[in-house]
Every structure is written in C-alpha cells, then in structure tokens.
Motif scaffolding. Sequence first.
Motif, short mmCIF file in Angstrom:
data_model
loop_
_atom_site.label_atom_id
_atom_site.label_comp_id
_atom_site.label_asym_id
_atom_site.label_seq_id
_atom_site.Cartn_x
_atom_site.Cartn_y
_atom_site.Cartn_z
N PRO A 58 -38.84 8.74 38.74
CA PRO A 58 -39.05 8.45 40.16
C PRO A 58 -40.53 8.21 40.46
N ALA A 59 -40.77 7.23 41.30
CA ALA A 59 -42.14 6.90 41.70
C ALA A 59 -42.15 6.55 43.18
N PRO A 60 -43.27 6.80 43.87
CA PRO A 60 -43.34 6.45 45.28
C PRO A 60 -43.10 4.95 45.50
N VAL A 61 -42.45 4.65 46.62
CA VAL A 61 -42.19 3.27 47.01
C VAL A 61 -42.34 3.21 48.53
N ALA A 62 -42.87 2.11 49.04
CA ALA A 62 -43.13 1.95 50.47
C ALA A 62 -41.86 1.54 51.21
N ILE A 63 -40.99 2.52 51.43
CA ILE A 63 -39.78 2.31 52.23
C ILE A 63 -39.68 3.50 53.16
N GLY A 64 -39.54 3.25 54.46
CA GLY A 64 -39.53 4.34 55.43
C GLY A 64 -40.88 5.02 55.47
N ASP A 65 -40.87 6.31 55.85
CA ASP A 65 -42.12 7.08 55.84
C ASP A 65 -42.47 7.56 54.44
N GLY A 67 -40.65 7.17 50.31
CA GLY A 67 -39.55 6.73 49.47
C GLY A 67 -39.82 7.01 48.02
N ARG A 68 -38.76 7.05 47.24
CA ARG A 68 -38.85 7.21 45.80
C ARG A 68 -37.91 6.20 45.17
N LEU A 69 -38.40 5.54 44.14
CA LEU A 69 -37.63 4.55 43.39
C LEU A 69 -37.53 5.04 41.96
N ALA A 70 -36.29 5.12 41.45
CA ALA A 70 -36.06 5.59 40.09
C ALA A 70 -35.30 4.51 39.31
N ASP A 71 -35.07 4.77 38.04
CA ASP A 71 -34.37 3.79 37.19
C ASP A 71 -32.92 3.58 37.61
N LYS A 72 -32.28 4.62 38.16
CA LYS A 72 -30.86 4.54 38.50
C LYS A 72 -30.58 4.89 39.95
N GLY A 73 -31.59 4.80 40.81
CA GLY A 73 -31.36 5.13 42.21
C GLY A 73 -32.64 5.09 43.01
N ALA A 74 -32.48 5.31 44.31
CA ALA A 74 -33.63 5.29 45.22
C ALA A 74 -33.31 6.15 46.44
N LEU A 75 -34.37 6.64 47.07
CA LEU A 75 -34.25 7.49 48.25
C LEU A 75 -35.33 7.08 49.23
N ALA A 76 -35.00 7.05 50.52
CA ALA A 76 -35.99 6.76 51.56
C ALA A 76 -35.80 7.74 52.71
N VAL A 77 -36.90 8.08 53.36
CA VAL A 77 -36.92 9.05 54.45
C VAL A 77 -37.75 8.50 55.60
N ALA A 78 -37.30 8.71 56.83
CA ALA A 78 -38.11 8.34 58.00
C ALA A 78 -37.88 9.33 59.13
#
Length: 132
Positions: A58-65, A67-78
């Motif tokens: 998982p690594a930070p990604v600019a989605i929402g306030d 976010g985390r982007l991984a090899d098999k998924g992603a999460l975003a929070v706002a």
Amino acid sequence: MPDGKKLTQQASDAGPESPRCRLVVDRKDVVYIAGDVIPSDTDPVKVDERGLLRMGNPAPVAIGDEGRLADKGALAVARCTYKGEQRKFVALVQLELQESLPEKTPERRDALAAFLRSYFPKAMEKQGCTGS
C-alpha cells in the motif's frame, strides 16, 4: 474482469451506513466494494492497516482526503457531513479472484486508482455525505 459467461452484482447491507457489493463472474467473486460512514475521529487507514498490507504494497494516493493504493485493492477517505454531523466516508475496493488478476501490477494499480477516483465522489454523494 475475467472472461466468463455471466456477470452478476450481489448487493448486501451491513447497515444503513455500510452498503456492500460483490461483482461475480460465473459464480466466482471478483471484486468487493464497501462504503462506510464512520465517526470523524476514526482513522480507517490505521484501523485497516493489516488488510491494506495483505493487498500488497500500500502507498499513498491522492484520492479523497487520504487514500491508499495497493496491488490488489484501494481505499479512500474523506471528511463529510452526514445527517448534520461531521463524519468520514470510506470506500474500499478489493480484487478477490487471484487467478484473474492482470499480471502487470503497474497497470492493475493504475486501473484501481482510476476506478476509485471515479467511483469515490459518487458513492460518497449517494450515501448522503457532503463535503465539509
């Protein structure tokens, strides 16, 4: 999505603030999507740290306030306002059918990020969360 004859959507409700959906190809779970309205003082990235690690790198990604982007998924929070209260909206997308995952991880991660960027604001709005 893997090749198959039948694509179905299986929606479930873990409560009024927690819709869930699975995409299924030929009776095999392929994608899991969850949305949650949570207390504003909860840190979902920290709460789901192990789950994110299991999804791979998982690594930070600019989605929402946040976010985390991984090899098999992603999460975003706002942060949002939900029914007049300050809350957070969290969306999780998880790829489930391992043998159908594209082999090229960078392209898969790019596709996950593009999907979440498109999906996240619409899911937040549909759940009744407005930007704060």
